[in-house]
Design a protein around this motif. Structure first.
Motif, PDB file in Angstrom:
ATOM      1  N   GLN A  47       0.851  -1.188   0.000  1.00  0.00           N
ATOM      2  CA  GLN A  47       0.000   0.000   0.000  1.00  0.00           C
ATOM      3  C   GLN A  47       0.881   1.231   0.000  1.00  0.00           C
ATOM      4  O   GLN A  47       1.794   1.341   0.817  1.00  0.00           O
ATOM      5  CB  GLN A  47      -0.910   0.020   1.232  1.00  0.00           C
ATOM      6  CG  GLN A  47      -1.908  -1.132   1.274  1.00  0.00           C
ATOM      7  CD  GLN A  47      -2.782  -1.059   2.493  1.00  0.00           C
ATOM      8  OE1 GLN A  47      -2.599  -0.190   3.338  1.00  0.00           O
ATOM      9  NE2 GLN A  47      -3.737  -1.956   2.588  1.00  0.00           N
ATOM     10  N   THR A  48       0.690   2.114  -0.921  1.00  0.00           N
ATOM     11  CA  THR A  48       1.467   3.345  -1.028  1.00  0.00           C
ATOM     12  C   THR A  48       0.802   4.422  -0.201  1.00  0.00           C
ATOM     13  O   THR A  48      -0.348   4.785  -0.467  1.00  0.00           O
ATOM     14  CB  THR A  48       1.563   3.813  -2.487  1.00  0.00           C
ATOM     15  OG1 THR A  48       2.118   2.761  -3.266  1.00  0.00           O
ATOM     16  CG2 THR A  48       2.428   5.060  -2.590  1.00  0.00           C
ATOM     17  N   PRO A  49       1.472   4.892   0.841  1.00  0.00           N
ATOM     18  CA  PRO A  49       0.838   5.930   1.664  1.00  0.00           C
ATOM     19  C   PRO A  49       0.676   7.218   0.891  1.00  0.00           C
ATOM     20  O   PRO A  49       1.465   7.553   0.008  1.00  0.00           O
ATOM     21  CB  PRO A  49       1.829   6.100   2.823  1.00  0.00           C
ATOM     22  CG  PRO A  49       3.136   5.653   2.275  1.00  0.00           C
ATOM     23  CD  PRO A  49       2.823   4.557   1.291  1.00  0.00           C
ATOM     24  N   ALA A  50      -0.319   7.904   1.260  1.00  0.00           N
ATOM     25  CA  ALA A  50      -0.592   9.181   0.587  1.00  0.00           C
ATOM     26  C   ALA A  50       0.466  10.194   0.959  1.00  0.00           C
ATOM     27  O   ALA A  50       0.862  10.320   2.109  1.00  0.00           O
ATOM     28  CB  ALA A  50      -1.978   9.677   0.979  1.00  0.00           C
ATOM     29  N   LYS A  51       0.999  10.920  -0.035  1.00  0.00           N
ATOM     30  CA  LYS A  51       2.040  11.919   0.192  1.00  0.00           C
ATOM     31  C   LYS A  51       1.474  13.244   0.670  1.00  0.00           C
ATOM     32  O   LYS A  51       2.158  14.017   1.326  1.00  0.00           O
ATOM     33  CB  LYS A  51       2.819  12.151  -1.098  1.00  0.00           C
ATOM     34  CG  LYS A  51       3.562  10.919  -1.581  1.00  0.00           C
ATOM     35  CD  LYS A  51       4.319  11.242  -2.854  1.00  0.00           C
ATOM     36  CE  LYS A  51       5.053  10.022  -3.362  1.00  0.00           C
ATOM     37  NZ  LYS A  51       5.795  10.312  -4.615  1.00  0.00           N
ATOM     38  N   GLY A  52       0.262  13.495   0.306  1.00  0.00           N
ATOM     39  CA  GLY A  52      -0.317  14.770   0.668  1.00  0.00           C
ATOM     40  C   GLY A  52       0.055  15.884  -0.278  1.00  0.00           C
ATOM     41  O   GLY A  52      -0.328  17.036  -0.094  1.00  0.00           O
ATOM     42  N   ARG A  53       0.858  15.553  -1.307  1.00  0.00           N
ATOM     43  CA  ARG A  53       1.258  16.563  -2.293  1.00  0.00           C
ATOM     44  C   ARG A  53       1.525  15.847  -3.603  1.00  0.00           C
ATOM     45  O   ARG A  53       1.900  14.669  -3.628  1.00  0.00           O
ATOM     46  CB  ARG A  53       2.505  17.330  -1.847  1.00  0.00           C
ATOM     47  CG  ARG A  53       3.689  16.439  -1.559  1.00  0.00           C
ATOM     48  CD  ARG A  53       4.864  17.231  -1.046  1.00  0.00           C
ATOM     49  NE  ARG A  53       5.981  16.379  -0.682  1.00  0.00           N
ATOM     50  CZ  ARG A  53       6.874  15.904  -1.539  1.00  0.00           C
ATOM     51  NH1 ARG A  53       6.764  16.217  -2.844  1.00  0.00           N
ATOM     52  NH2 ARG A  53       7.874  15.134  -1.135  1.00  0.00           N
ATOM     53  N   PRO A  54       1.377  16.509  -4.710  1.00  0.00           N
ATOM     54  CA  PRO A  54       1.609  15.862  -6.010  1.00  0.00           C
ATOM     55  C   PRO A  54       3.095  15.579  -6.224  1.00  0.00           C
ATOM     56  O   PRO A  54       3.969  16.288  -5.729  1.00  0.00           O
ATOM     57  CB  PRO A  54       1.084  16.894  -7.011  1.00  0.00           C
ATOM     58  CG  PRO A  54       1.175  18.193  -6.286  1.00  0.00           C
ATOM     59  CD  PRO A  54       0.904  17.871  -4.845  1.00  0.00           C
ATOM     60  N   THR A  55       3.387  14.495  -6.917  1.00  0.00           N
ATOM     61  CA  THR A  55       4.772  14.140  -7.221  1.00  0.00           C
ATOM     62  C   THR A  55       5.360  15.151  -8.192  1.00  0.00           C
ATOM     63  O   THR A  55       4.761  15.430  -9.237  1.00  0.00           O
ATOM     64  CB  THR A  55       4.832  12.738  -7.835  1.00  0.00           C
ATOM     65  OG1 THR A  55       4.240  11.815  -6.939  1.00  0.00           O
ATOM     66  CG2 THR A  55       6.277  12.333  -8.098  1.00  0.00           C
ATOM     67  N   PRO A  56       6.522  15.752  -7.858  1.00  0.00           N
ATOM     68  CA  PRO A  56       7.095  16.754  -8.771  1.00  0.00           C
ATOM     69  C   PRO A  56       7.546  16.110 -10.066  1.00  0.00           C
ATOM     70  O   PRO A  56       8.004  14.972 -10.100  1.00  0.00           O
ATOM     71  CB  PRO A  56       8.288  17.314  -7.967  1.00  0.00           C
ATOM     72  CG  PRO A  56       8.628  16.243  -6.996  1.00  0.00           C
ATOM     73  CD  PRO A  56       7.345  15.573  -6.661  1.00  0.00           C
ATOM     74  N   SER A  57       7.424  16.847 -11.115  1.00  0.00           N
ATOM     75  CA  SER A  57       7.831  16.351 -12.423  1.00  0.00           C
ATOM     76  C   SER A  57       9.358  16.371 -12.535  1.00  0.00           C
ATOM     77  O   SER A  57      10.065  16.922 -11.690  1.00  0.00           O
ATOM     78  CB  SER A  57       7.219  17.216 -13.522  1.00  0.00           C
ATOM     79  OG  SER A  57       7.706  18.559 -13.422  1.00  0.00           O
ATOM     80  N   ARG A  58       9.846  15.744 -13.576  1.00  0.00           N
ATOM     81  CA  ARG A  58      11.292  15.687 -13.782  1.00  0.00           C
ATOM     82  C   ARG A  58      11.879  17.081 -13.996  1.00  0.00           C
ATOM     83  O   ARG A  58      12.958  17.393 -13.520  1.00  0.00           O
ATOM     84  CB  ARG A  58      11.581  14.800 -14.994  1.00  0.00           C
ATOM     85  CG  ARG A  58      13.070  14.631 -15.280  1.00  0.00           C
ATOM     86  CD  ARG A  58      13.292  13.700 -16.440  1.00  0.00           C
ATOM     87  NE  ARG A  58      14.702  13.557 -16.734  1.00  0.00           N
ATOM     88  CZ  ARG A  58      15.188  12.802 -17.737  1.00  0.00           C
ATOM     89  NH1 ARG A  58      14.330  12.132 -18.518  1.00  0.00           N
ATOM     90  NH2 ARG A  58      16.488  12.728 -17.932  1.00  0.00           N
ATOM     91  N   GLU A 112      10.743  19.877 -12.763  1.00  0.00           N
ATOM     92  CA  GLU A 112      10.784  20.571 -11.474  1.00  0.00           C
ATOM     93  C   GLU A 112      11.931  20.065 -10.601  1.00  0.00           C
ATOM     94  O   GLU A 112      12.574  20.844  -9.892  1.00  0.00           O
ATOM     95  CB  GLU A 112       9.453  20.391 -10.755  1.00  0.00           C
ATOM     96  CG  GLU A 112       8.282  21.083 -11.431  1.00  0.00           C
ATOM     97  CD  GLU A 112       6.965  20.769 -10.757  1.00  0.00           C
ATOM     98  OE1 GLU A 112       5.969  21.444 -11.061  1.00  0.00           O
ATOM     99  OE2 GLU A 112       6.947  19.844  -9.902  1.00  0.00           O
ATOM    100  N   GLN A 113      12.212  18.737 -10.616  1.00  0.00           N
ATOM    101  CA  GLN A 113      13.315  18.190  -9.838  1.00  0.00           C
ATOM    102  C   GLN A 113      14.658  18.711 -10.326  1.00  0.00           C
ATOM    103  O   GLN A 113      15.546  19.051  -9.536  1.00  0.00           O
ATOM    104  CB  GLN A 113      13.284  16.659  -9.905  1.00  0.00           C
ATOM    105  CG  GLN A 113      12.082  16.040  -9.212  1.00  0.00           C
ATOM    106  CD  GLN A 113      12.052  14.537  -9.337  1.00  0.00           C
ATOM    107  OE1 GLN A 113      12.931  13.948  -9.954  1.00  0.00           O
ATOM    108  NE2 GLN A 113      11.029  13.912  -8.779  1.00  0.00           N
ATOM    109  N   GLU A 114      14.832  18.789 -11.654  1.00  0.00           N
ATOM    110  CA  GLU A 114      16.081  19.314 -12.198  1.00  0.00           C
ATOM    111  C   GLU A 114      16.254  20.785 -11.862  1.00  0.00           C
ATOM    112  O   GLU A 114      17.360  21.248 -11.568  1.00  0.00           O
ATOM    113  CB  GLU A 114      16.113  19.111 -13.712  1.00  0.00           C
ATOM    114  CG  GLU A 114      16.221  17.647 -14.131  1.00  0.00           C
ATOM    115  CD  GLU A 114      16.200  17.497 -15.640  1.00  0.00           C
ATOM    116  OE1 GLU A 114      15.980  18.531 -16.327  1.00  0.00           O
ATOM    117  OE2 GLU A 114      16.417  16.366 -16.130  1.00  0.00           O
ATOM    118  N   ALA A 115      15.165  21.533 -11.876  1.00  0.00           N
ATOM    119  CA  ALA A 115      15.244  22.956 -11.540  1.00  0.00           C
ATOM    120  C   ALA A 115      15.596  23.154 -10.075  1.00  0.00           C
ATOM    121  O   ALA A 115      16.305  24.099  -9.709  1.00  0.00           O
ATOM    122  CB  ALA A 115      13.922  23.646 -11.867  1.00  0.00           C
ATOM    123  N   ALA A 116      15.125  22.252  -9.197  1.00  0.00           N
ATOM    124  CA  ALA A 116      15.440  22.372  -7.767  1.00  0.00           C
ATOM    125  C   ALA A 116      16.901  22.038  -7.484  1.00  0.00           C
ATOM    126  O   ALA A 116      17.514  22.613  -6.593  1.00  0.00           O
ATOM    127  CB  ALA A 116      14.526  21.449  -6.960  1.00  0.00           C
TER     128      ALA A 116
END
Length: 205
Positions: A35-46, A48-52
């Motif tokens: 069971q995948t627990p809910a993150k409470g936030r949307p998964t960042p896109s690739r 967005e991750q590269e920009a961070a």
């Protein structure tokens, strides 16, 4: 072969394949469903991750960055000066580092030295040499030379006694310790670095 198939179709019999029973969820040894627990936030896109992860090589506000760097350097310099004045081994150079050098400093600082007043006498000598009366100027030069001889003799005797004390305390004397103590005795007490850690008359430990 074809006859058997027809006979089976006529008789209406059907073959049933037995399927294994599904394992119960609570049974021991049975695999549990992930069971995948809910993150409470949307998964960042690739993107967005590269920009961070991307950091600029040059700060946006260069003026503020330079001011911050200067302030950090100033604080580090003041901390090093305070540590050196206090005799902290982490901030001392090779000339002042070590237990024998510390003992030599305390030995010199615990007594009065003739040499520490030579700087004051040298300033007076300049005024004496400019005096209109030549006899006064000549006597002033004699006094200065006499004081210099006494200061050198005092530093020689003091450093000799200090060397014996170091020998008795540490068993051996490092090279240059006696010269180090003698040179310190020619510096005005308030101008000595590291700063004196003992009072006059206090026995060095």
């Amino acid at each position: 072969m074809f006859g058997r198939k027809k006979d089976a179709d006529r008789s209406g019999s059907t073959s049933v394949t037995a399927e294994p029973p599904a394992p119960e969820t609570g049974a021991p040894g049975a695999p549990r469903a992930r069971q995948t627990p809910a993150k409470g936030r949307p998964t960042p896109s690739r993107k967005e991750q590269e920009a961070a992860r991307r950091r600029p090589l040059v700060p946006e506000d260069r003026k503020a960055a330079k001011a911050q760097s200067r302030e950090a350097s100033r604080e580090q310099r003041l901390r090093a000066q305070a540590g050196m004045a206090a005799g902290d081994e982490r901030f001392l150079g090779p000339r002042d580092r070590g237990p024998q050098r510390r003992f030599a400093r305390d030995w010199v600082d615990s007594r009065y030295s003739v040499g520490e007043y030579l700087m004051i006498v040298a300033l007076l000598a300049i005024a004496v040499l400019l005096f209109p009366n030549q006899n006064v100027a000549l006597y002033g030069v004699y006094v200065i030379w006499a004081l210099m001889i006494v200061a050198v003799l005092d530093a020689f005797l003091m450093s000799g006694r200090m060397k014996k004390a170091v020998q008795a305390k540490y068993g051996t004397v490092e090279p240059g310790v006696r010269w180090y103590a003698a040179m310190r005795s020619f510096t005005l007490r308030r101008l000595r670095l590291p700063k004196p850690q003992v009072k006059r008359g206090q026995r060095p430990s």
